[in-house]
Design an enzyme around this catalytic site. Structure first.
Site, PDB file in Angstrom:
ATOM      1  N   LYS A  41      43.539  37.575  52.435  1.00  0.00           N
ATOM      2  CA  LYS A  41      42.799  38.095  51.294  1.00  0.00           C
ATOM      3  C   LYS A  41      41.747  37.087  50.832  1.00  0.00           C
ATOM      4  O   LYS A  41      40.763  37.464  50.205  1.00  0.00           O
ATOM      5  CB  LYS A  41      43.749  38.406  50.133  1.00  0.00           C
ATOM      6  CG  LYS A  41      44.618  39.621  50.363  1.00  0.00           C
ATOM      7  CD  LYS A  41      45.608  39.834  49.235  1.00  0.00           C
ATOM      8  CE  LYS A  41      44.923  40.203  47.936  1.00  0.00           C
ATOM      9  NZ  LYS A  41      45.898  40.500  46.858  1.00  0.00           N
ATOM     10  N   TYR A  42      41.976  35.807  51.127  1.00  0.00           N
ATOM     11  CA  TYR A  42      41.084  34.774  50.595  1.00  0.00           C
ATOM     12  C   TYR A  42      40.436  33.920  51.677  1.00  0.00           C
ATOM     13  O   TYR A  42      39.716  32.978  51.370  1.00  0.00           O
ATOM     14  CB  TYR A  42      41.858  33.863  49.625  1.00  0.00           C
ATOM     15  CG  TYR A  42      42.636  34.649  48.606  1.00  0.00           C
ATOM     16  CD1 TYR A  42      41.973  35.293  47.562  1.00  0.00           C
ATOM     17  CD2 TYR A  42      44.018  34.777  48.706  1.00  0.00           C
ATOM     18  CE1 TYR A  42      42.691  36.042  46.650  1.00  0.00           C
ATOM     19  CE2 TYR A  42      44.736  35.523  47.794  1.00  0.00           C
ATOM     20  CZ  TYR A  42      44.070  36.155  46.768  1.00  0.00           C
ATOM     21  OH  TYR A  42      44.772  36.894  45.859  1.00  0.00           O
ATOM     22  N   LYS A  64      37.636  33.651  43.957  1.00  0.00           N
ATOM     23  CA  LYS A  64      38.873  32.925  44.213  1.00  0.00           C
ATOM     24  C   LYS A  64      38.769  32.171  45.526  1.00  0.00           C
ATOM     25  O   LYS A  64      38.144  32.625  46.491  1.00  0.00           O
ATOM     26  CB  LYS A  64      40.056  33.893  44.314  1.00  0.00           C
ATOM     27  CG  LYS A  64      40.258  34.739  43.083  1.00  0.00           C
ATOM     28  CD  LYS A  64      40.810  33.941  41.913  1.00  0.00           C
ATOM     29  CE  LYS A  64      41.155  34.865  40.764  1.00  0.00           C
ATOM     30  NZ  LYS A  64      41.479  34.137  39.521  1.00  0.00           N
ATOM     31  N   GLN A 122      36.930  49.018  40.924  1.00  0.00           N
ATOM     32  CA  GLN A 122      36.825  47.874  40.023  1.00  0.00           C
ATOM     33  C   GLN A 122      35.633  47.060  40.502  1.00  0.00           C
ATOM     34  O   GLN A 122      35.132  47.278  41.599  1.00  0.00           O
ATOM     35  CB  GLN A 122      38.095  47.037  40.082  1.00  0.00           C
ATOM     36  CG  GLN A 122      38.402  46.554  41.492  1.00  0.00           C
ATOM     37  CD  GLN A 122      39.792  45.960  41.634  1.00  0.00           C
ATOM     38  OE1 GLN A 122      40.653  46.179  40.799  1.00  0.00           O
ATOM     39  NE2 GLN A 122      39.993  45.186  42.675  1.00  0.00           N
ATOM     40  N   GLU A 181      48.072  53.809  46.745  1.00  0.00           N
ATOM     41  CA  GLU A 181      48.683  52.485  46.818  1.00  0.00           C
ATOM     42  C   GLU A 181      49.177  52.099  45.428  1.00  0.00           C
ATOM     43  O   GLU A 181      48.535  51.348  44.706  1.00  0.00           O
ATOM     44  CB  GLU A 181      47.676  51.436  47.329  1.00  0.00           C
ATOM     45  CG  GLU A 181      48.307  50.070  47.594  1.00  0.00           C
ATOM     46  CD  GLU A 181      48.005  49.046  46.512  1.00  0.00           C
ATOM     47  OE1 GLU A 181      47.412  49.404  45.484  1.00  0.00           O
ATOM     48  OE2 GLU A 181      48.360  47.884  46.698  1.00  0.00           O
ATOM     49  N   ASP A 191      37.594  37.315  38.066  1.00  0.00           N
ATOM     50  CA  ASP A 191      36.680  37.803  39.110  1.00  0.00           C
ATOM     51  C   ASP A 191      36.656  39.327  39.177  1.00  0.00           C
ATOM     52  O   ASP A 191      35.947  39.897  39.995  1.00  0.00           O
ATOM     53  CB  ASP A 191      37.064  37.222  40.483  1.00  0.00           C
ATOM     54  CG  ASP A 191      38.489  37.571  40.892  1.00  0.00           C
ATOM     55  OD1 ASP A 191      39.331  37.794  39.977  1.00  0.00           O
ATOM     56  OD2 ASP A 191      38.771  37.626  42.100  1.00  0.00           O
ATOM     57  N   ASP A 228      43.341  52.020  45.977  1.00  0.00           N
ATOM     58  CA  ASP A 228      43.910  50.792  45.438  1.00  0.00           C
ATOM     59  C   ASP A 228      44.342  51.003  43.996  1.00  0.00           C
ATOM     60  O   ASP A 228      43.540  51.448  43.153  1.00  0.00           O
ATOM     61  CB  ASP A 228      42.815  49.711  45.515  1.00  0.00           C
ATOM     62  CG  ASP A 228      43.345  48.335  45.230  1.00  0.00           C
ATOM     63  OD1 ASP A 228      44.095  47.802  46.067  1.00  0.00           O
ATOM     64  OD2 ASP A 228      43.013  47.793  44.150  1.00  0.00           O
ATOM     65  N   ASN A 229      45.604  50.695  43.706  1.00  0.00           N
ATOM     66  CA  ASN A 229      46.108  50.749  42.323  1.00  0.00           C
ATOM     67  C   ASN A 229      45.690  52.011  41.554  1.00  0.00           C
ATOM     68  O   ASN A 229      45.133  51.911  40.455  1.00  0.00           O
ATOM     69  CB  ASN A 229      45.609  49.522  41.545  1.00  0.00           C
ATOM     70  CG  ASN A 229      46.410  48.282  41.883  1.00  0.00           C
ATOM     71  OD1 ASN A 229      47.599  48.369  42.195  1.00  0.00           O
ATOM     72  ND2 ASN A 229      45.763  47.138  41.830  1.00  0.00           N
TER      73      ASN A 229
END
Lengths: 649, 649
Positions: free
Chosen positions: A521-522, A248, A308, A408, A343, A379-380
């Site tokens: 984040k990007y 991204k 992930q 989270e 991604d 995360d998640n």
């Protein structure tokens, strides 16, 4: 009809704490008491007696504490957990024939009845206890039995003596005792699981020069800043190689421009996956140095567990069976239709190879623990199976009971609670979206006064890289300051995503969105860490107040108080010993001065009903002399959005 | 890590009804629904599906009802219990891959995305279902799979069709389904367990001539009286031979005078014990005739189970091991020190011979069942072990599921509830001592709106041979009438001890005591059954109203309503279908006319918000036209202490 079932006359029920019938453990930190209550009773009019049994796993021997009567057939006892790990408790209770007898004997004596036969009944009970005892106790019991049998009325004082009661308690007849049919568990964590202040930063944005990729060495140089702010957990988003496929671009653009660094959550590249380090950040040695240096400053480094993969992750090549394949021969990427996240490849936890997948992820956690990491922000977690987390956290904590896992998950209430029950040490919450007095009161009451208090440890974040609430976008300094005070004083665990927070970054991606514009984040940022308008001083002061006041290091003593103005919220926290009392008043209106009459329950707080007491504002260094339950409060949000009072008397 | 644990992604928790983690059954009567709710969810964003599974014991096959979504991860389904006995229920739930896929497909189609690959994924799911199915379903599923695989976008309507959804539901992939880990039980009783009107009388006081000992034939002659009053259970205190040793005299005098009949609860003499009949009452044949005649009149005869013995009971000679022996060679009589009850020997349930004792008491119950008795009022069950009752009631109901047990325990709250949980069909209550509006509202709210509603069926008695409350002693006709209406309309099970109640017997043994003066427990009475001032007509009318109005035959639809006068209590009951609505207003003040404004929640009761409705007083045969939520009520206790309105619109 099996022995001794038919003669087990005592019932033990209504045990508390007990989560979902004992299915899940409760949580404590080292040094805290576990107060256990239960309804214990038998048929008829006999007296019952019992013990709370507890042990540290895996020690096989139970310790015992005698149950004390409360009221309405309720009994209570407690023990203190003195080390991390798993502890167990259960209960045992029985009909106390001796106590029943002594109780009746006293009544007979009072009524002037002939008690010679009753004393002989007692003699039999005492002789039986002598047979169960040994050594000096056995001898003394046998001697007393003889007196009760032979001395007639003269034996009454001995029969009712504290000495005999104590001996009979020690050698009680437990043949027909009822054991509670469950062993209940306590997971005991290090103190930081209950009391922590988190600071999240992106390591790549820590370089002093614009445009350069930050390194672990740069992070190390920022450690004094973090320490001076008063934080004791430094949480780093993923530090692993970042994927290139479908990377991204800035502001989450579908395609990256050359040089765009990609999202750290797109984990894995040719350089490695979840146990590798992004080359531009440094080496594993650099990381270990960072962890060690942070520890010297009293800061624990927390890593992100984001299970992930980017399409370039080595797992994709080495373990294609861990992913879900589509009929066109491609791997299923993450989707929330119609949105696509090409991604990111999620793991397929329904794979036939789930065992190997679980073991590998376990290995990842152990790898980082071996580098000195004790805290993980997960995360998640709600998008991976519950059974996986329960197994993973339990397995890790068997070997490393000091480990802390923060969940989270911002999802549905029952899922949030389930994750906490099955093992997460701390949990993100809905705090960011609880903004009015009613919302905050309701939410905190749920978290601190229902069963949730036993297993769900909230961690309050006013912002995260994904959450810039509309309130923060629009409220300016008064809102940032108020939200900081609320997070840090309502919850003993809290955190900020910095330096966006202290620099009051408030530009959304677009109106109505909660994402940051130009999100870290990007892209790599170069923050003006020392901007004069920074909230640094306020944050440092609030964290210092937290460290100096035990009342703020737990949520147990939270009470909300009435103010006759809905823009003013007031609450107090009191330490377990009652010795430290903090009263917080926050103006929730970022625009206008608000005032009102605050009413405190003086008696419940241990404050004098008639006399004066002092409230000392730890933020403003101002002292007020109050009297009686109701006093005037006023806050101008542009000067000071909150009081944090130390209450003294 | 055993299969399929790792892939069981669905959680089932928070199941209701479930008493103490499934330890105890819930209760229903034949024809009632069991509505089951549970939290059912999985990780991630997949759809879940599940079924409520239920069966009648001992049928091994589970029936299934599909769970419907309620809100906030809560699901619901129900089944109806159509026969007495034990029923079980549990739940099964799974990730519904097909529904998840269809849900996403619809979103993709809406977003105009290319769904060809998605249709092929769906084809695989449908083909897998075809392999699980057989016959026509298998063929149709295979055909649809082929269309999804090959037809491209044209297959979308079929993919999202109700036909395919139904087929996929029938052949869902349950490989990784989660079964709830408990089977929960329902004890299904005959309807009389929920709706009954009890009349207690002493058979020996039923003779028409003063001084003569009443017989079963005399009782038979009183049956029309009982029927005309509208009662359907006739409860007789113990009918067994009465002990002579230490027999109590009139008014519980320590020594009986010659000719004193003794207390029927001092069971056992030379003529026999718990399976014998007091000779002066008649023979076993007479008793059977009474039971049969009563049944013809719609009345069930209930016997007293008082498991204790007089010193003359055959058990004392035949089974000395069932009693507790004192060191002086005597048997321990009943005591509540300093009080002594030398005429009663309790069983020693801690005896080594407890098994034989249990079996014998079981045999006693079976003996009376063989004589046609289906209802037992159990005397002081709280003085015998809980485990005994649980075993006894379960064992009896396995063979005679129609049997009803009423627990006569007036003891501590948790003991009362425990007895109900472990099997008693109905329970005496604290009703006699709940007299103010606040007390009645609190108590009924506890009984009808907490978990107690699932296992505790209250039976309200305004008086018993042991309970003549001070309120009844002093309140006169208004209080007797008000208490009758309260008992009969607040609780679908109620009873009176007659004819003392309808004749308004109100003389206590002495001031401040609740015992009757010249109590029937110790002497034979000859009542003036037809005294003109009797409450007969009122009682008959109230019982008729109960029979004619389904709302009063259950406690499920009870609601209290606001009246701005604490002497007036108002509540309504509504039948399950909503079609029958009864509104009761009672003046709790026996002295003065009381009036006030009554407010009804029109919407909740299904009454018109704007228009008029009628309240028809079934007691006074008077009709009022009301409008809106708030209306005026007034009751003169000397004329009419209560309204029982049928609400019509």
């Amino acid at each position: 009809m099996i022995e001794p079932y038919g003669r087990q006359r005592v019932v033990i029920e209504g045990v508390w704490p007990e989560i979902d019938g004992g299915r899940f453990p409760i949580k404590r930190v080292v040094g805290e008491p576990v107060v256990v209550e239960a309804d214990v009773y038998c048929d008829g009019h006999d007296q019952v007696a019992g013990v709370l049994c507890w042990r540290r796993v895996p020690e096989p021997t139970w310790q015992e504490t005698r149950l004390e009567y409360v009221e309405n057939d309720r009994w209570r006892a407690s023990f203190t957990v003195t080390a991390v790990g798993r502890w167990c408790y259960t209960l045992l209770a029985w009909v106390d024939r001796f106590q029943s007898w002594a109780h009746d004997l006293a009544k007979r004596v009072d009524a002037g009845q002939d008690v010679c036969v009753d004393l002989r009944i007692g003699a039999e009970l005492v002789a039986a206890a002598a047979a169960r005892a040994s050594g000096a106790d056995a001898e003394r019991l046998a001697a007393i039995a003889a007196v009760l049998r032979d001395a007639g009325e003269a034996a009454v004082p001995l029969a009712l003596s504290a000495e005999l009661a104590a001996l009979m308690w020690r050698h009680a007849d437990r043949r027909f005792a009822t054991a509670y049919d469950r062993e209940l568990c306590v997971v005991v964590d290090p103190e930081r699981a209950r009391f922590s202040a988190w600071y999240e930063l992106f390591p790549r944005s820590t370089a002093r020069e614009p445009g350069r990729h930050g390194t672990f060495a740069d992070v190390m140089a920022r450690l004094p800043y973090v320490r001076d702010l008063g934080f004791d957990v430094l949480y780093l988003p993923p530090i692993h190689p970042i994927g290139r496929s479908f990377r991204k671009g800035r502001n989450n653009a579908p395609t990256a421009a050359p040089g765009d660094p990609g999202s750290p959550w797109a984990i894995g590249g040719p350089e490695g996956g979840h146990t590798a380090i992004h080359p531009e950040l440094g080496t594993l040695d650099d990381f270990r140095r960072l962890v060690a240096r942070a520890r010297d400053l009293g800061i624990a480094v927390a890593l992100d567990l984001a299970f992930q993969c980017s399409p370039d992750h080595p797992y994709v090549r080495e373990h294609p069976e861990w992913f879900r394949w589509r009929p066109d021969g491609t791997i299923q990427y993450a989707e929330n239709p119609p949105k696509k996240y090409q991604d990111i490849y999620p793991f397929d936890f329904e794979t036939d190879a789930w065992r190997a997948l679980w073991e590998e992820l376990n290995r990842v956690v152990r790898f980082w623990i071996a580098q000195g990491v004790q805290i993980f922000r997960v995360d998640n977690p709600h998008t991976k199976p519950f059974a996986f987390w329960e197994w993973l956290i339990d397995d890790i904590k068997r070997d490393y009971p000091d480990t802390i896992f923060l969940a989270e998950a911002f999802t549905r209430p029952k899922v949030m609670y389930r994750l906490a029950k099955l093992g997460f040490s701390q949990s993100y919450t809905y705090f960011a979206w609880r903004q009015t007095k009613w919302e905050l009161t309701q939410y905190l009451t749920e978290l601190t006064e229902t069963a949730a208090r036993e297993f769900f440890r909230p961690n309050f974040w006013p912002n995260t890289p994904d959450i810039l609430t509309e309130q923060l976008q629009q409220g300016g300094w008064p809102t940032f300051a108020a939200r900081l005070v609320l997070a840090a004083t309502l919850s003993s665990n809290y955190g900020i995503y910095g330096p966006a927070f202290e620099l009051m970054e408030n530009r959304p991606l677009e109106p109505g969105r909660e994402e940051y514009l130009d999100s870290e984040k990007y892209e790599i940022k170069c923050w003006d860490w020392n901007r004069p308008t920074s909230l640094r001083e306020l944050i440092a002061r609030v964290n210092q107040i937290r460290r100096q006041n035990p009342a703020l290091q737990s949520n147990a003593g939270l009470r909300f108080h009435a103010v006759d103005n809905d823009q003013l919220i007031a609450y107090s926290k009191q330490s377990a010993d009652g010795g430290n009392l903090i009263l917080v008043v926050v103006n929730l209106d970022p625009h206008y001065r608000q005032s009102g009459w605050l009413t405190l329950p003086l008696d419940a707080l241990g404050l004098p009903a008639g006399g004066p007491y002092t409230v000392y504002d730890l933020l403003a260094d101002a002292r007020y002399h109050w009297q009686g339950p109701t006093n005037y409060v006023e806050l101008n949000p542009h000067e000071q959005p909150a009081h944090i009072f130390l209450v003294q008397h």
